[in-house]
Each structure stands twice: as C-alpha cells, then as structure tokens.
Design an enzyme around this catalytic site. Structure first.
Site, PDB file in Angstrom:
ATOM      1  N   HIS A   3     -10.670   1.469   0.606  1.00 23.28           N
ATOM      2  CA  HIS A   3     -10.739   2.933   0.539  1.00 23.28           C
ATOM      3  C   HIS A   3     -10.916   3.438  -0.888  1.00 23.28           C
ATOM      4  O   HIS A   3     -10.739   4.637  -1.145  1.00 23.28           O
ATOM      5  CB  HIS A   3      -9.476   3.552   1.139  1.00 23.28           C
ATOM      6  CG  HIS A   3      -9.328   3.350   2.616  1.00 23.28           C
ATOM      7  ND1 HIS A   3     -10.389   3.435   3.478  1.00 23.28           N
ATOM      8  CD2 HIS A   3      -8.234   3.075   3.379  1.00 23.28           C
ATOM      9  CE1 HIS A   3      -9.968   3.210   4.727  1.00 23.28           C
ATOM     10  NE2 HIS A   3      -8.670   2.986   4.681  1.00 23.28           N
ATOM     11  N   HIS A  45      -3.355  -4.352   2.806  1.00 29.51           N
ATOM     12  CA  HIS A  45      -4.288  -3.679   3.719  1.00 29.51           C
ATOM     13  C   HIS A  45      -3.730  -3.423   5.111  1.00 29.51           C
ATOM     14  O   HIS A  45      -3.968  -2.351   5.667  1.00 29.51           O
ATOM     15  CB  HIS A  45      -5.614  -4.435   3.850  1.00 29.51           C
ATOM     16  CG  HIS A  45      -6.569  -3.806   4.816  1.00 29.51           C
ATOM     17  ND1 HIS A  45      -7.139  -2.567   4.603  1.00 29.51           N
ATOM     18  CD2 HIS A  45      -7.067  -4.244   6.006  1.00 29.51           C
ATOM     19  CE1 HIS A  45      -7.937  -2.266   5.615  1.00 29.51           C
ATOM     20  NE2 HIS A  45      -7.906  -3.255   6.481  1.00 29.51           N
ATOM     21  N   HIS A  55      -0.624  -3.069   6.215  1.00 28.55           N
ATOM     22  CA  HIS A  55       0.517  -2.159   6.218  1.00 28.55           C
ATOM     23  C   HIS A  55       1.740  -2.687   6.955  1.00 28.55           C
ATOM     24  O   HIS A  55       2.712  -1.940   7.133  1.00 28.55           O
ATOM     25  CB  HIS A  55       0.143  -0.789   6.806  1.00 28.55           C
ATOM     26  CG  HIS A  55      -0.804  -0.007   5.961  1.00 28.55           C
ATOM     27  ND1 HIS A  55      -0.903   1.377   6.009  1.00 28.55           N
ATOM     28  CD2 HIS A  55      -1.725  -0.393   5.038  1.00 28.55           C
ATOM     29  CE1 HIS A  55      -1.833   1.789   5.160  1.00 28.55           C
ATOM     30  NE2 HIS A  55      -2.346   0.725   4.563  1.00 28.55           N
ATOM     31  N   ASP A  93       0.802  -1.224   0.000  1.00 27.72           N
ATOM     32  CA  ASP A  93       0.000   0.000   0.000  1.00 27.72           C
ATOM     33  C   ASP A  93       0.843   1.286   0.000  1.00 27.72           C
ATOM     34  O   ASP A  93       1.611   1.535   0.935  1.00 27.72           O
ATOM     35  CB  ASP A  93      -0.898   0.037   1.239  1.00 27.72           C
ATOM     36  CG  ASP A  93      -1.829  -1.165   1.312  1.00 27.72           C
ATOM     37  OD1 ASP A  93      -1.348  -2.296   1.144  1.00 27.72           O
ATOM     38  OD2 ASP A  93      -3.028  -0.963   1.572  1.00 27.72           O
ATOM     39  N   GLU A 105      -4.531   2.358  -2.975  1.00 32.38           N
ATOM     40  CA  GLU A 105      -5.790   2.809  -2.367  1.00 32.38           C
ATOM     41  C   GLU A 105      -5.603   3.804  -1.217  1.00 32.38           C
ATOM     42  O   GLU A 105      -6.573   4.401  -0.766  1.00 32.38           O
ATOM     43  CB  GLU A 105      -6.598   1.607  -1.892  1.00 32.38           C
ATOM     44  CG  GLU A 105      -6.033   0.869  -0.729  1.00 32.38           C
ATOM     45  CD  GLU A 105      -7.068   0.750   0.399  1.00 32.38           C
ATOM     46  OE1 GLU A 105      -8.265   0.827   0.134  1.00 32.38           O
ATOM     47  OE2 GLU A 105      -6.630   0.602   1.549  1.00 32.38           O
ATOM     48  N   ASN A 106      -4.367   4.000  -0.759  1.00 35.39           N
ATOM     49  CA  ASN A 106      -4.101   4.982   0.297  1.00 35.39           C
ATOM     50  C   ASN A 106      -3.202   6.119  -0.194  1.00 35.39           C
ATOM     51  O   ASN A 106      -2.618   6.844   0.606  1.00 35.39           O
ATOM     52  CB  ASN A 106      -3.397   4.315   1.492  1.00 35.39           C
ATOM     53  CG  ASN A 106      -4.285   3.331   2.214  1.00 35.39           C
ATOM     54  OD1 ASN A 106      -5.238   3.705   2.875  1.00 35.39           O
ATOM     55  ND2 ASN A 106      -3.970   2.058   2.077  1.00 35.39           N
TER      56      ASN A 106
END
Length: 267
Positions: free
Chosen positions: A68, A175, A177, A8, A39-40
């Site tokens: 997200h 997801h 991290h 991520d 997505e982040n």
C-alpha cells in the site's frame, strides 16, 4: 542490544498506540532500536507525510512499507526525503524512495531491508533475485541486517527466512495482520517469525469494522472500508535480543499487548 520490530500500524488507533504507549512499552522491554511497518497508518491505506513525521517523532527509528506504499498520492513526492522510511526493494529501477538503508546506532551499522512478496500480491520483481543483488553488498557495509518481508502467503515468507538464514540477523513477515506463533531462531542463526501481526484495533477484521466486512462477504457488493476505532487496541511485534559480541540473535520473543479504556481512560 534489543531490537523491537512492530507489526503493521493501522489507522488512527495504531498511530495513537505508537504516540501514547510505545514510549512505556519500549522502556519496559528495554528495547534499543525500533522498526515498525507503517504502510497502513493513514486510514488503513498508505502513509501521509504528516503521519510519517508523527510516527518518526515517536520512538520509532525506521518505518518499513509494503503493497500500500503508493495509496497516498503524496508519498511519491516526499518519500525520497526521508532516509528513515524504507519501501519494498523489488520495485523497478527509478521508483521513488529506497529499498534499504544503513543506520549508525551507537557505533553499530544496522541495515534495514524491505521487500514485497509475489504470491497474491502486486506483480513486482522477484524478491529472491532482489536479495541476491543487494544482500552481499549490504553485509559488507553493515554489522547486522533486519529484513521486513511484506508478503501474503506463509510459505513464501518461510522460504525467505530459510533463504536468508545465517545472513540476516532477523527476517520478519508483515502484511496479514495476524501474529503467528512460530517465532524462533532458524538453524543457521536468523531470528524469524512468519507475521508480526498488527498495531491497531483488536475488535475488527484486520483493523476494519467487522460489520462492514460481514456485509461484503454476505452480499458480495462493494463497501467502503472504515477503521474500527473503539478500544481495546493491540500492539503486536517481536523483541530480538542481539549478542553485542557476536552480533547474532540470542532469542526472539513475541510481543502482544492490549490496551483497554478501563486501563487507559481518555483515549
């Protein structure tokens, strides 16, 4: 061939790593094809079109997404225009964007599939049912399949690894991290890791300033998250070596690189 799958991308530090360091990392690792979870990438929540274009102009071939994906309102309007962005497959029919895509790379057809987990996540369709419906056709149309399973629990991700073992070339988790230490080839030949980790700040709590999270945990009061921007920064992922004759993975290696101000002044 070698495939680099990156965890991520978090906020501006994560984007800066991709822009400034990924070219040299890719060359060092001799990676041919790069998949990164985006997505982040915009303030830690979602992905703006500007940031998507920025990342795709770097040596990133495909951006995958996660829970997200819709945090930036503009995403629903632009995502369908980018075949190099893949959002979770198990959203209901009619959701903008695509859950998988097949990419022609040097004569190879590489399928990239993104899914979201169910445990402690948004209430989406079962990822296992989604796999049953999509993967048989994907395997007919592609030479190898890469899966980003964006999920919270290690058990659900490990279960998906075994569910697709022998079908997908790689199943990687995203997801949480935090990079896990279980990169391996599963019994039927699929390269697997429970979580790739993250690309962004090293000092923080999953990319957020530590003092903010500590305040939240100690006071139980709502807080406004801020991305930690100070170096050092980290890039997490895996490098998967694919045999070009059998199209099966020969190895999977964890990638964990740290970039500090002393080594990289001016950023």
């Amino acid at each position: 061939m070698k495939i680099l799958m990156i965890g991520d991308i978090v906020g501006r530090p994560g984007r800066q790593i991709i822009r400034s360091y990924l070219p040299s990392v890719k060359a060092e690792l001799q990676a041919d094809f790069v998949v990164a979870n985006g997505e982040n990438a915009s303030g830690g929540n979602g992905l703006t079109e500007k940031n998507a274009r920025q990342l795709l102009s770097a040596p990133v071939d495909v951006l995958t997404m996660g829970n997200h994906v819709w945090r930036q309102k503009e995403t629903r309007d632009y995502i369908g225009q980018y075949d190099r962005i893949v959002r979770p497959l198990n959203y209901p029919p009619g959701t903008p964007g695509q859950g998988y895509h097949i990419y022609d790379f040097r004569g190879l057809r590489i399928g990239v599939l993104n899914m979201s987990g169910q445990s402690f996540m948004d209430n989406l369709d079962s990822p296992f049912t989604a796999v049953d419906q999509a993967v048989p056709e994907l395997l007919k149309e592609s030479d190898l399949l890469l899966v980003d399973f964006h999920a919270e629990t290690t058990s659900e991700k490990i279960a998906m690894g075994y569910y697709l073992d022998g079908q997908a070339a790689a199943v990687v988790g995203t997801h949480t991290h935090v990079q896990t230490a279980d990169a391996r080839i599963l019994p039927k030949g699929t390269a697997y890791i429970t979580d790739l980790g993250m690309t962004g700040p090293l000092n923080g709590v999953l990319g957020v300033k530590a003092e903010i999270i500590l305040e939240q945990l100690q006071t139980k009061m709502p807080v406004r998250y801020e991305i930690e921007r100070q170096m050092p920064w980290q890039l997490n992922g895996v490098l998967i070596d694919i045999d070009e004759t059998t199209l099966k993975p020969r190895s999977i290696e964890r990638i964990y690189k740290v970039f500090d101000e002393e080594d990289h002044p001016g950023l």
